[in-house]
Design a protein around this motif. Sequence first.
Motif, short mmCIF file in Angstrom:
data_model
loop_
_atom_site.label_atom_id
_atom_site.label_comp_id
_atom_site.label_asym_id
_atom_site.label_seq_id
_atom_site.Cartn_x
_atom_site.Cartn_y
_atom_site.Cartn_z
N ALA A 41 5.35 -34.20 15.98
CA ALA A 41 5.55 -32.88 15.35
C ALA A 41 4.28 -32.45 14.61
O ALA A 41 3.91 -31.27 14.63
CB ALA A 41 6.74 -32.92 14.40
N TRP A 42 3.60 -33.41 13.96
CA TRP A 42 2.35 -33.11 13.24
C TRP A 42 1.31 -32.58 14.24
O TRP A 42 0.62 -31.60 13.96
CB TRP A 42 1.85 -34.35 12.52
CG TRP A 42 0.55 -34.16 11.83
CD1 TRP A 42 -0.68 -34.50 12.28
CD2 TRP A 42 0.35 -33.56 10.54
NE1 TRP A 42 -1.64 -34.15 11.36
CE2 TRP A 42 -1.04 -33.58 10.29
CE3 TRP A 42 1.21 -33.03 9.59
CZ2 TRP A 42 -1.57 -33.08 9.11
CZ3 TRP A 42 0.66 -32.53 8.42
CH2 TRP A 42 -0.71 -32.55 8.19
N GLN A 43 1.19 -33.23 15.38
CA GLN A 43 0.22 -32.79 16.39
C GLN A 43 0.56 -31.40 16.92
O GLN A 43 -0.33 -30.57 17.10
CB GLN A 43 0.18 -33.81 17.54
CG GLN A 43 -0.39 -35.14 17.11
CD GLN A 43 -0.25 -36.20 18.17
OE1 GLN A 43 0.64 -36.14 19.02
NE2 GLN A 43 -1.14 -37.19 18.15
N LEU A 76 3.37 -27.63 8.73
CA LEU A 76 2.54 -28.81 8.49
C LEU A 76 2.80 -29.41 7.11
O LEU A 76 2.80 -30.63 6.95
CB LEU A 76 1.05 -28.44 8.62
CG LEU A 76 0.52 -28.33 10.03
CD1 LEU A 76 -0.95 -27.96 10.00
CD2 LEU A 76 0.74 -29.61 10.80
N VAL A 77 3.00 -28.57 6.12
CA VAL A 77 3.29 -29.07 4.78
C VAL A 77 4.60 -29.85 4.79
O VAL A 77 4.69 -30.96 4.25
CB VAL A 77 3.35 -27.91 3.75
CG1 VAL A 77 3.91 -28.38 2.42
CG2 VAL A 77 1.96 -27.32 3.55
N GLY A 78 5.63 -29.30 5.42
CA GLY A 78 6.92 -29.99 5.50
C GLY A 78 6.83 -31.29 6.27
O GLY A 78 7.36 -32.32 5.84
N ILE A 79 6.15 -31.28 7.41
CA ILE A 79 6.01 -32.50 8.21
C ILE A 79 5.18 -33.53 7.46
O ILE A 79 5.50 -34.73 7.50
CB ILE A 79 5.41 -32.17 9.59
CG1 ILE A 79 6.40 -31.34 10.40
CG2 ILE A 79 5.05 -33.45 10.35
CD1 ILE A 79 5.81 -30.73 11.66
N GLY A 80 4.15 -33.09 6.77
CA GLY A 80 3.35 -34.03 5.96
C GLY A 80 4.19 -34.70 4.88
O GLY A 80 4.08 -35.91 4.65
N ALA A 81 5.06 -33.94 4.24
CA ALA A 81 5.96 -34.52 3.23
C ALA A 81 6.92 -35.51 3.87
O ALA A 81 7.17 -36.60 3.32
CB ALA A 81 6.73 -33.41 2.51
#
Length: 196
Positions: free
Chosen positions: A112-114, A156-161
Amino acid sequence: MQVLIALSRLFALVNASALTMGRWLGAVCILLMVVIILTQVFFRYVVGLGLAWPEEASRFLMLWSAGLMIGSAYRRGGFVAIDLLAALLPRLLQHFLTLVLFALAMIILWKAWQIGLREVGGLAGRFGTDSLNVPTSWDLSSWRKVPKSWQMASMLVGIGALIMVTLELILREVIALLGRADALPPISDQVVLGSE
């Protein structure tokens, strides 16, 4: 083992602090979203003039509130079917099953990040929103459309968290599998930089 426990506590402190800030910023996004929606209701039904920008601004803020708050919801846990299954297993198998599920979640989150990076930096992110504009000069004489990449960055912020929380939870499960679950403090929403 002491290194793993110290690393787990560091992850817990960083995540608790970042997620608390995310919850506050997410709440501000929700508050602004409500104000914008009420503004639209006023202009549409009282003045008789529907504005173009409130719906898009609300959607923008809704995405950011979700991106900022999703890590907190994930960290609290509560997957009913998985929790019920794990409760039926012996302690060692509970931790092993949970570790496997978190490892699978990490693989999915990495993918998902990618995808998120491609969306933010890709073709779709280069276009501007339909009705949201930001000033590009101090005297407010020139404006430009808000890039859709700003909206997509919330993903990206949500996936990073979610990745940070998953790393913390994987580490906690490894420590539990090694028999030191008693050394782990409970996950608390109140722990913020030692100010509790």
